[in-house]
Motif scaffolding. Sequence first.
Motif, PDB file in Angstrom:
ATOM      1  N   ALA A 221      59.370 129.967  94.969  1.00 41.53           N
ATOM      2  CA  ALA A 221      58.662 128.680  94.980  1.00 41.53           C
ATOM      3  C   ALA A 221      59.497 127.582  95.642  1.00 41.53           C
ATOM      4  CB  ALA A 221      58.282 128.284  93.555  1.00 41.53           C
ATOM      5  N   MET A 222      60.753 127.432  95.222  1.00 42.33           N
ATOM      6  CA  MET A 222      61.580 126.375  95.795  1.00 42.33           C
ATOM      7  C   MET A 222      61.893 126.615  97.269  1.00 42.33           C
ATOM      8  SD  MET A 222      62.868 123.429  95.443  1.00 42.33           S
ATOM      9  CE  MET A 222      63.034 123.003  93.708  1.00 42.33           C
ATOM     10  N   PRO A 223      62.250 127.852  97.703  1.00 44.13           N
ATOM     11  CA  PRO A 223      62.422 128.061  99.155  1.00 44.13           C
ATOM     12  C   PRO A 223      61.184 127.721  99.964  1.00 44.13           C
ATOM     13  CG  PRO A 223      63.412 129.875  97.951  1.00 44.13           C
ATOM     14  CD  PRO A 223      62.693 129.040  96.933  1.00 44.13           C
ATOM     15  N   THR A 224      59.991 127.992  99.421  1.00 44.54           N
ATOM     16  CA  THR A 224      58.761 127.645 100.131  1.00 44.54           C
ATOM     17  C   THR A 224      58.624 126.134 100.259  1.00 44.54           C
ATOM     18  OG1 THR A 224      57.701 129.635  99.243  1.00 44.54           O
ATOM     19  CG2 THR A 224      56.267 127.943 100.166  1.00 44.54           C
ATOM     20  N   ILE A 225      58.945 125.416  99.197  1.00 41.21           N
ATOM     21  CA  ILE A 225      58.877 123.950  99.237  1.00 41.21           C
ATOM     22  C   ILE A 225      59.916 123.395 100.208  1.00 41.21           C
ATOM     23  CG2 ILE A 225      59.317 121.871  97.873  1.00 41.21           C
ATOM     24  CD1 ILE A 225      57.950 123.201  95.539  1.00 41.21           C
TER      25      ILE A 225
ATOM     26  N   PRO B 105      56.449 119.311  95.175  1.00 40.10           N
ATOM     27  CA  PRO B 105      56.160 120.142  94.000  1.00 40.10           C
ATOM     28  C   PRO B 105      54.960 119.656  93.199  1.00 40.10           C
ATOM     29  CG  PRO B 105      58.124 118.820  93.639  1.00 40.10           C
ATOM     30  CD  PRO B 105      57.777 118.681  95.089  1.00 40.10           C
ATOM     31  N   TYR B 106      54.693 118.354  93.227  1.00 38.55           N
ATOM     32  CA  TYR B 106      53.546 117.834  92.477  1.00 38.55           C
ATOM     33  C   TYR B 106      52.239 118.410  93.006  1.00 38.55           C
ATOM     34  CZ  TYR B 106      50.228 114.514  90.471  1.00 38.55           C
ATOM     35  OH  TYR B 106      49.176 113.950  89.806  1.00 38.55           O
ATOM     36  N   VAL B 107      52.116 118.525  94.314  1.00 39.30           N
ATOM     37  CA  VAL B 107      50.877 119.016  94.918  1.00 39.30           C
ATOM     38  C   VAL B 107      50.856 120.540  94.987  1.00 39.30           C
ATOM     39  CG1 VAL B 107      49.432 118.979  96.991  1.00 39.30           C
ATOM     40  CG2 VAL B 107      50.596 116.899  96.239  1.00 39.30           C
TER      41      VAL B 107
ATOM     42  N   LEU C 214      62.898 113.464  89.906  1.00 39.45           N
ATOM     43  CA  LEU C 214      61.822 112.485  90.046  1.00 39.45           C
ATOM     44  C   LEU C 214      60.538 112.988  89.384  1.00 39.45           C
ATOM     45  CD1 LEU C 214      62.143 109.762  91.377  1.00 39.45           C
ATOM     46  CD2 LEU C 214      60.902 110.605  93.352  1.00 39.45           C
ATOM     47  N   TYR C 215      60.296 114.284  89.433  1.00 37.87           N
ATOM     48  CA  TYR C 215      59.132 114.848  88.749  1.00 37.87           C
ATOM     49  C   TYR C 215      59.284 114.692  87.237  1.00 37.87           C
ATOM     50  CZ  TYR C 215      55.129 117.968  88.150  1.00 37.87           C
ATOM     51  OH  TYR C 215      53.891 118.475  87.833  1.00 37.87           O
ATOM     52  N   LEU C 216      60.504 114.886  86.736  1.00 37.70           N
ATOM     53  CA  LEU C 216      60.769 114.665  85.310  1.00 37.70           C
ATOM     54  C   LEU C 216      60.523 113.209  84.940  1.00 37.70           C
ATOM     55  CD1 LEU C 216      61.882 115.633  82.558  1.00 37.70           C
ATOM     56  CD2 LEU C 216      64.175 115.114  83.424  1.00 37.70           C
ATOM     57  N   MET C 217      60.939 112.290  85.806  1.00 40.54           N
ATOM     58  CA  MET C 217      60.690 110.871  85.548  1.00 40.54           C
ATOM     59  C   MET C 217      59.200 110.582  85.484  1.00 40.54           C
ATOM     60  SD  MET C 217      61.668 107.552  87.881  1.00 40.54           S
ATOM     61  CE  MET C 217      60.236 107.845  88.919  1.00 40.54           C
TER      62      MET C 217
ATOM     63  N   THR D 284      53.012 123.039  93.440  1.00 43.35           N
ATOM     64  CA  THR D 284      53.312 123.913  92.299  1.00 43.35           C
ATOM     65  C   THR D 284      53.165 123.221  90.943  1.00 43.35           C
ATOM     66  OG1 THR D 284      55.664 123.343  92.387  1.00 43.35           O
ATOM     67  CG2 THR D 284      54.943 125.247  93.693  1.00 43.35           C
ATOM     68  N   GLU D 285      52.994 121.891  90.929  1.00 38.98           N
ATOM     69  CA  GLU D 285      52.928 121.127  89.685  1.00 38.98           C
ATOM     70  C   GLU D 285      54.165 121.351  88.815  1.00 38.98           C
ATOM     71  OE1 GLU D 285      49.263 121.991  87.744  1.00 38.98           O
ATOM     72  OE2 GLU D 285      48.026 121.130  89.342  1.00 38.98           O
ATOM     73  N   GLY D 286      55.310 121.495  89.465  1.00 39.60           N
ATOM     74  CA  GLY D 286      56.566 121.671  88.745  1.00 39.60           C
ATOM     75  C   GLY D 286      56.866 123.100  88.357  1.00 39.60           C
ATOM     76  N   GLY D 287      55.925 124.003  88.497  1.00 38.25           N
ATOM     77  CA  GLY D 287      56.123 125.401  88.122  1.00 38.25           C
ATOM     78  C   GLY D 287      56.534 126.227  89.327  1.00 38.25           C
ATOM     79  N   PRO D 288      56.526 127.549  89.151  1.00 37.68           N
ATOM     80  CA  PRO D 288      56.302 128.274  87.890  1.00 37.68           C
ATOM     81  C   PRO D 288      57.534 128.254  86.995  1.00 37.68           C
ATOM     82  CG  PRO D 288      56.745 129.803  89.671  1.00 37.68           C
ATOM     83  CD  PRO D 288      56.707 128.433  90.295  1.00 37.68           C
ATOM     84  N   LEU D 289      57.304 128.196  85.697  1.00 34.38           N
ATOM     85  CA  LEU D 289      58.381 128.150  84.706  1.00 34.38           C
ATOM     86  C   LEU D 289      59.341 127.005  84.985  1.00 34.38           C
ATOM     87  CD1 LEU D 289      59.174 131.994  84.448  1.00 34.38           C
ATOM     88  CD2 LEU D 289      57.642 130.623  83.015  1.00 34.38           C
ATOM     89  N   GLN D 290      58.780 125.874  85.435  1.00 33.94           N
ATOM     90  CA  GLN D 290      59.554 124.657  85.715  1.00 33.94           C
ATOM     91  C   GLN D 290      60.656 124.888  86.759  1.00 33.94           C
ATOM     92  OE1 GLN D 290      60.864 123.499  81.784  1.00 33.94           O
ATOM     93  NE2 GLN D 290      59.057 122.227  81.463  1.00 33.94           N
ATOM     94  N   SER D 291      60.462 125.875  87.637  1.00 34.84           N
ATOM     95  CA  SER D 291      61.480 126.182  88.646  1.00 34.84           C
ATOM     96  C   SER D 291      61.496 125.186  89.791  1.00 34.84           C
ATOM     97  CB  SER D 291      61.264 127.595  89.200  1.00 34.84           C
ATOM     98  OG  SER D 291      59.996 127.700  89.835  1.00 34.84           O
TER      99      SER D 291
END
Length: 297
Positions: free
Chosen positions: A156-160, A232-234, A248-251, A236-243
């Motif tokens: 997920a993160m490499p894709t972002i 990530p908001y658009v 800033l998303y936490l804020m 993955t919505e912070g996922g999967p498993l909050q990865s």
Amino acid sequence: MNPQRAAWLFLAPALLVLGVFFLLPVIAALVLSLTDYDLYALANIHNLRFVALQNYWALLQRPLFWSALGHTVYFVAVGVPLSMGASLGAALLLNSPLAKCKPFFRTALFAPVVTTVVATAVIWRYLFNTKYGWMNYALNALGIHPVDWLGDPHWAMPTIILFAVWKNFGYNMIIFLAGLQAIPLDLYEAARIDGASSWRQFRHITWPMLGPTLLMVGILTVSGYFQLFAEPYVMTEGGPLQSTTSVLYLMYDEGFKWWNLGSASAVAFLLFIIMFAVTVLMLKLSRRGEHPDGAPA
């Protein structure tokens, strides 16, 4: 009229705008970070309490904050070099005398920068969809099993990061292109007469002359990548498993999902402290790489 008084008179409208729309919100956020301002205080201001640095201490003890910080640092550490490398490579190609249709390619490569992040992120979600995404169609044609790009914590993160590099590298490309065009051509002509290869010309002329531009682009890119949120908001919505949960998303979650505005303000100022420290470190490292006369090493 006194020239100094006239100068302040002309500066007054800009200073007023900065004070109302920048300085006051920053001060208000700093005050909020020292309180327990939440949904109850929003309903009745008398429920507001001053808690000093408790919000900061509580955040430093939360595993989720350190996890979000780790994701953000990973995004910056991988994304910034990739973005700057792609920007510099594209600028070198566009600055080459062999390049054709330069206005077209400048526009095409810069177009993602001025395109809405949300719109392009939605398109990338379809491109990397597990079932009907074009990326997995291409992998299937090569005999490779489909990858759950946005549903697997490892991918997920490499894709972002890949999306962010594609989205933002055009801005730095224009800055690098301006820096390359400011280098005197006489230096390259003298180097060619002396028999210097293209790599030596890049190493001993282009790279040192681009030093201030590289520093500026590095600081801007690091600051922008630390503020990871929209992607990530658009996507993955912070996922999967909050990865893909960033600081800033936490804020955002703290402030607009759970209405813990005091804690959200503390997250913002912790992020500011981290970004400030990284910027100071980059400036110190750049000064170490200079000769006493100010020229790059």
